[in-house]
Design a protein around this motif. Structure first.
Motif, PDB file in Angstrom:
ATOM      1  N   TYR A   1       0.833  -1.202   0.000  1.00  0.00           N
ATOM      2  CA  TYR A   1       0.000   0.000   0.000  1.00  0.00           C
ATOM      3  C   TYR A   1       0.868   1.254   0.000  1.00  0.00           C
ATOM      4  CZ  TYR A   1      -3.176   3.576   1.889  1.00  0.00           C
ATOM      5  OH  TYR A   1      -3.903   4.721   2.086  1.00  0.00           O
TER       6      TYR A   1
ATOM      7  N   ALA B   1       0.163   5.237   0.497  1.00  0.00           N
ATOM      8  CA  ALA B   1      -0.863   6.224   0.835  1.00  0.00           C
ATOM      9  C   ALA B   1      -0.716   7.465  -0.041  1.00  0.00           C
ATOM     10  CB  ALA B   1      -0.736   6.592   2.303  1.00  0.00           C
TER      11      ALA B   1
ATOM     12  N   PHE C   1      -0.609  10.588   0.987  1.00  0.00           N
ATOM     13  CA  PHE C   1       0.453  11.378   1.597  1.00  0.00           C
ATOM     14  C   PHE C   1       1.396  10.405   2.288  1.00  0.00           C
ATOM     15  CE2 PHE C   1      -3.246  14.218   1.526  1.00  0.00           C
ATOM     16  CZ  PHE C   1      -2.723  15.240   0.763  1.00  0.00           C
TER      17      PHE C   1
ATOM     18  N   GLY D   1       5.303   8.942   3.385  1.00  0.00           N
ATOM     19  CA  GLY D   1       6.588   9.464   3.850  1.00  0.00           C
ATOM     20  C   GLY D   1       7.660   8.406   3.692  1.00  0.00           C
ATOM     21  N   VAL D   2       8.899   8.854   3.679  1.00  0.00           N
ATOM     22  CA  VAL D   2      10.019   7.907   3.699  1.00  0.00           C
ATOM     23  C   VAL D   2      10.926   8.309   4.864  1.00  0.00           C
ATOM     24  CG1 VAL D   2      10.004   7.366   1.226  1.00  0.00           C
ATOM     25  CG2 VAL D   2      11.309   9.325   2.033  1.00  0.00           C
ATOM     26  N   TYR D   3      11.752   7.380   5.296  1.00  0.00           N
ATOM     27  CA  TYR D   3      12.672   7.701   6.398  1.00  0.00           C
ATOM     28  C   TYR D   3      13.798   8.559   5.838  1.00  0.00           C
ATOM     29  CZ  TYR D   3      10.041   4.179   8.834  1.00  0.00           C
ATOM     30  OH  TYR D   3       9.015   3.479   9.396  1.00  0.00           O
TER      31      TYR D   3
ATOM     32  N   ASN E   1      16.267  10.190   6.970  1.00  0.00           N
ATOM     33  CA  ASN E   1      17.663  10.083   7.407  1.00  0.00           C
ATOM     34  C   ASN E   1      18.287   8.721   7.121  1.00  0.00           C
ATOM     35  OD1 ASN E   1      17.705  12.719   8.382  1.00  0.00           O
ATOM     36  ND2 ASN E   1      16.730  12.083  10.294  1.00  0.00           N
ATOM     37  N   LEU E   2      17.497   7.820   6.560  1.00  0.00           N
ATOM     38  CA  LEU E   2      18.061   6.513   6.200  1.00  0.00           C
ATOM     39  C   LEU E   2      18.433   6.523   4.720  1.00  0.00           C
ATOM     40  CD1 LEU E   2      15.730   3.869   7.909  1.00  0.00           C
ATOM     41  CD2 LEU E   2      17.816   4.886   8.784  1.00  0.00           C
TER      42      LEU E   2
ATOM     43  N   GLN F   1      18.923   1.186   3.281  1.00  0.00           N
ATOM     44  CA  GLN F   1      18.398   0.914   4.629  1.00  0.00           C
ATOM     45  C   GLN F   1      16.873   0.906   4.620  1.00  0.00           C
ATOM     46  OE1 GLN F   1      20.581   4.053   6.656  1.00  0.00           O
ATOM     47  NE2 GLN F   1      21.735   2.548   7.846  1.00  0.00           N
TER      48      GLN F   1
ATOM     49  N   GLU G   1      15.891  -2.326   3.086  1.00  0.00           N
ATOM     50  CA  GLU G   1      16.234  -3.457   3.966  1.00  0.00           C
ATOM     51  C   GLU G   1      15.222  -3.562   5.107  1.00  0.00           C
ATOM     52  OE1 GLU G   1      20.407  -3.554   5.000  1.00  0.00           O
ATOM     53  OE2 GLU G   1      19.961  -4.830   6.709  1.00  0.00           O
ATOM     54  N   TYR G   2      14.873  -2.398   5.655  1.00  0.00           N
ATOM     55  CA  TYR G   2      13.881  -2.400   6.740  1.00  0.00           C
ATOM     56  C   TYR G   2      12.535  -2.920   6.228  1.00  0.00           C
ATOM     57  CZ  TYR G   2      10.300  -0.821   9.910  1.00  0.00           C
ATOM     58  OH  TYR G   2       9.203  -0.789  10.723  1.00  0.00           O
ATOM     59  N   ALA G   3      12.109  -2.394   5.059  1.00  0.00           N
ATOM     60  CA  ALA G   3      10.801  -2.807   4.515  1.00  0.00           C
ATOM     61  C   ALA G   3      10.778  -4.316   4.273  1.00  0.00           C
ATOM     62  CB  ALA G   3      10.516  -2.052   3.224  1.00  0.00           C
TER      63      ALA G   3
ATOM     64  N   GLN H   1       9.297   0.019  -1.459  1.00  0.00           N
ATOM     65  CA  GLN H   1       9.045  -0.465  -0.092  1.00  0.00           C
ATOM     66  C   GLN H   1       7.750  -1.269  -0.026  1.00  0.00           C
ATOM     67  OE1 GLN H   1      11.162   2.873   2.735  1.00  0.00           O
ATOM     68  NE2 GLN H   1       9.098   3.272   2.089  1.00  0.00           N
TER      69      GLN H   1
ATOM     70  N   TRP I   1      19.460   2.662  13.761  1.00  0.00           N
ATOM     71  CA  TRP I   1      19.968   3.468  12.636  1.00  0.00           C
ATOM     72  C   TRP I   1      19.619   4.946  12.826  1.00  0.00           C
ATOM     73  CZ3 TRP I   1      17.782  -0.311   8.430  1.00  0.00           C
ATOM     74  CH2 TRP I   1      18.734  -1.282   8.135  1.00  0.00           C
TER      75      TRP I   1
ATOM     76  N   SER J   1       5.974  12.220   9.896  1.00  0.00           N
ATOM     77  CA  SER J   1       6.555  11.993   8.564  1.00  0.00           C
ATOM     78  C   SER J   1       5.762  10.952   7.771  1.00  0.00           C
ATOM     79  CB  SER J   1       8.018  11.577   8.690  1.00  0.00           C
ATOM     80  OG  SER J   1       8.115  10.429   9.487  1.00  0.00           O
ATOM     81  N   ARG J   2       4.610  10.584   8.293  1.00  0.00           N
ATOM     82  CA  ARG J   2       3.653   9.713   7.583  1.00  0.00           C
ATOM     83  C   ARG J   2       4.252   8.367   7.181  1.00  0.00           C
ATOM     84  NH1 ARG J   2      -0.690  13.000   6.242  1.00  0.00           N
ATOM     85  NH2 ARG J   2      -0.259  15.209   6.328  1.00  0.00           N
TER      86      ARG J   2
END
Lengths: 308, 432
Positions: free
Chosen positions: A78, A80, A82, A84-86, A88-89, A93, A96-98, A144, B10, B74-75
């Motif tokens: 999914y 959305a 709006f 967002g992405v991390y 600062n990663l 990364q 890898e997290y996803a 992701q 991290w 940050s959604r």
């Protein structure tokens, strides 16, 4: 792939979805369109198990989303409206997290590289996500959402804010995902671009489904075709009208439009008959559907909601 | 490794953050060590404990809450909710990952503390107490942040939760600093104060962690029935009961005191939950729909906790009514809490109905303030004005004495009905 039955959802004072029932076939790209506040996002969030509907049933790949939302998430990706992405990663990364969060334990690095490559992010793996352009962020967010190989991908306004080049590339990406076996549900306001990738169009208005129709010719039992002539052919209309599966014939200059019922073999046979009869055929192609007009006509048409 | 823990490491354990935190901590501890004639002793021990409180408890709680609030802003929270991580891995990934830098600083503090004291069993209990307090506080901070997800990230943490947290922190600090020198008496048994306090704080921390787990379940749409609240009320009731009765007392007194304390705890929990959880005007319709379809488990799963607490209070109130009342009069200074369950239940029913009505009428951000104003008017301002104006009977109608059970019930019952009608109207207006 998706089976929704009598789905209703309310916000205080607003009936967001009213008795929605629809069935979406696997490996299709369904464009979910409708005016602002029509219930598109609510329908998508209910489908993903992020909202609890007031009544109704939702099944994705045979799993009851309302009863087992966590299990259904294994099969759904999914994005959305709006998102967002991390920031600062790094891209690597984030991916890898996803992947790990979606239960991928072995071959993590290979999966990250594979997904990044398929989305054109392979050369950005070490870049911070916060420094990516809007189009690349969109790609990262989609990466992701699909890294765990979901059967269904739900995208809420993925083309919003993208420049024409990025939109074109997004359409190509969606077609690629469909070809890889994924089913996609995509909401959009940009109807002209839906033709590039959508196989079906689902029109929703006031929380009700107003129309659900296939767009891709191969999925339609009856297709609108256009025959273009190289020169005047007085007998062409008569000859064409006499053929099996041809209906609603109309002429505009050297172009003959008609509805044709039959598969592609029948279409080839029709063309052969016309050519052998001496009709100066310069082209035979599906008639271009003006989605914008179709959409506006559907919304203007009063009447009962669509039943699927 | 838990992906959520890894992600938090991290993001939260960045080099600049670790360097600045260790530099500040090192400077503080070095300063104390220098002024203590360059030796480890009581001063460095106190400084280490104080630094633990600042870095691990306070800063750790801030990091835990901020980490999740950042997710909302940050959604990225929806992405996590759509992942395959279950509530436990998600919880402990956040609970231990977000404040990892604070725990690292805490490790240094513990090392300095152990160097500064003669290591005995008491040191172990103190460390257990501190670690449990830190974990509990971090869980509490996470609960606050998770509640923000329900209220919308633009809103602040619930005021009532802040007040409750402040009070809990004060009580905690008091129990740590102002430790009783004599033993603690619980259910007639004497316990050494330090182990008792440490175990108590550890138990509270465990409940807070479990509470944040249940809230995480709710966020991840993992369905649960609200038995944990009954467990927590039972725990608080046992805690309170143990301080006023002894195991040698009659079973009737013990069970009655337990029921009475549980009743009071359930009522307080109902009020706290009504404040803390974002009211959902859609709820009556949804619950009604489940009831019509005889989906009773769904009704239990989705009932708001204030309603569940009220039902528990009602059950305990009925138990108290069946038991008589005289036999369960609370002993000692607790006797001032004696009162019949009926009026208290009616007070709560009236207030909670009004709270829901306010939630239907008031704008989202003004709900809690309006509820607090209502309480101040109903229990303090209006009765006080009536008293000052000499209208004592009116004051009695506004706030009847719970000791006179029948009169109080007769006064309160119409109030509950009026509150119910007003709330129904407010709800219908919102739903129109």
């Amino acid at each position: 792939m998706i089976r929704i039955q009598h789905l209703s959802h309310e916000y205080p004072g607003v009936r967001a979805l009213q008795d929605v029932s629809v069935r979406i076939e696997p490996q299709s790209i369904t464009a979910l369109v409708g005016p602002n506040g029509a219930g598109k996002t609510t329908l998508m969030r209910c489908l993903c198990g992020l909202e609890r509907p007031l009544a109704g049933e939702i099944e994705v790949d045979g799993i009851n989303v309302i009863e087992e939302p966590r299990r259904s998430h294994e099969r759904i990706g999914y994005l959305a409206d709006f998102f967002g992405v991390y920031e600062n990663l790094s891209v690597a990364q984030c991916l890898e997290y996803a992947a790990a969060a979606n239960g991928i334990r072995s071959g993590l690095a290979a999966r990250v590289l594979e997904t990044a490559t398929s989305l054109g992010l392979a050369d950005r793996l070490q870049q911070a996500a916060g420094t990516l352009s809007r189009g690349l962020r969109q790609r990262l967010a989609i990466a992701q959402a699909i890294i765990h190989g979901p059967q269904l991908l739900v995208l809420d306004e993925p083309a919003a804010g993208l420049d024409p080049e990025a939109r074109h590339s997004l359409a190509a990406l969606l077609r690629h995902l469909q070809a890889s076996g994924m089913t996609l549900l995509v909401s959009s306001h940009i109807l002209a671009e839906l033709e590039e990738y959508a196989t079906h169009m689902l029109i929703i208005d006031g929380g009700r489904i107003r129309d659900f129709r296939p767009l891709a010719p191969q999925l339609q039992s009856t297709r609108s075709l256009q025959l273009e002539l190289a020169a005047d052919a007085p007998d062409a209309m008569r000859l064409l009208a006499a053929q099996t599966g041809v209906a609603q014939l109309r002429q505009q200059g050297h172009a003959l439009s008609f509805e044709f019922t039959g598969d592609f073999a029948a279409q080839a046979a029709l063309l052969k008959t016309l050519v052998l009869a001496g009709v100066p055929v310069s082209a035979l192609h599906p008639e271009r559907v003006d989605l914008q007009q179709l959409y506006l006509d559907t919304l203007k048409t009063p009447g009962s909601p669509h039943e699927s | 490794m838990n992906p959520e823990f890894q992600r938090n490491l991290w993001l939260e354990c960045t080099q600049p953050r670790l360097v600045s935190a260790f530099a500040a901590l090192g400077a503080l501890l070095a300063l104390v060590w220098l002024v203590s004639a360059r030796s480890f002793g009581p001063s460095t021990a106190i400084a280490a404990l104080a630094c633990f409180a600042i870095f691990t408890l306070a800063w750790g709680a801030h990091l835990t809450a901020e980490s999740h609030i950042q997710e909302l802003r940050s959604r990225t929270w929806d992405q996590q909710r759509m992942s395959a991580l279950g509530p436990w891995p998600m919880l402990w990934g956040k609970l231990l990952g977000a404040p990892a830098a604070a725990w690292a600083c805490g490790g240094v503090c513990v090392l300095v503390y152990l160097l500064s004291i003669e290591v005995t069993a008491d040191a172990g209990w103190t460390l257990l107490m501190l670690a449990a307090a830190a974990l509990g506080l971090h869980a509490f901070a996470l609960i606050g942040a998770l509640l923000l997800a329900q209220r919308g990230h633009q809103a602040g943490a619930p005021m009532s939760l802040r007040i409750a947290g402040g009070l809990a922190a004060l009580l905690l600090a008091r129990s740590i600093i102002d430790r009783p020198s004599s033993s603690v008496r619980w259910f007639g048994q004497d316990y050494p104060p330090l182990p008792f306090t440490a175990c108590l704080i550890a138990a509270l921390a465990a409940w807070l962690v479990f509470g944040s787990y249940r809230l995480m379940c709710e966020e991840l749409k993992v369905r649960t029935v609200p038995w944990a609240l009954a467990g927590f009320i039972g725990f608080l009731a046992a805690l309170g009961t143990g301080s006023v009765v002894s195991l040698t007392d009659s079973p009737t007194l013990i069970s009655g005191t337990l029921a009475k304390t549980g009743f009071v705890c359930a009522l307080l929990a109902a009020y706290l939950c009504a404040f803390v959880f974002a009211p959902d005007p859609m709820l009556p319709r949804r619950l009604l729909g489940y009831a019509q379809r005889a989906q009773w488990r769904r009704v239990a799963e989705e009932s708001p906790l204030w309603l569940v607490s009220l039902v528990y209070a009602l059950g305990l109130g009925l138990l108290l009514g069946l038991d008589g009342g005289q036999s369960i009069a609370l002993p000692g200074h607790w006797s001032r809490f004696n009162g019949d369950a009926g009026p208290l239940l009616l007070f709560a029913a009236r207030d909670l109905l009004v709270f829901f009505g306010i939630a239907c009428r008031a704008p989202r951000r003004g709900v809690e303030g309006s509820q607090l104003i209502y309480l101040a008017l109903a229990y303090w301002l209006l009765p006080a004005i009536a008293h000052l104006a000499g209208a004592h009977s009116l004051a009695g109608l506004l706030r009847p004495q719970t000791g006179e059970s029948l009169t109080a019930c007769a006064v309160l019952l119409p109030q509950v009905i009026v509150a119910g009608l007003w709330t129904r109207r407010a709800w219908a207006g919102r739903m129109a």
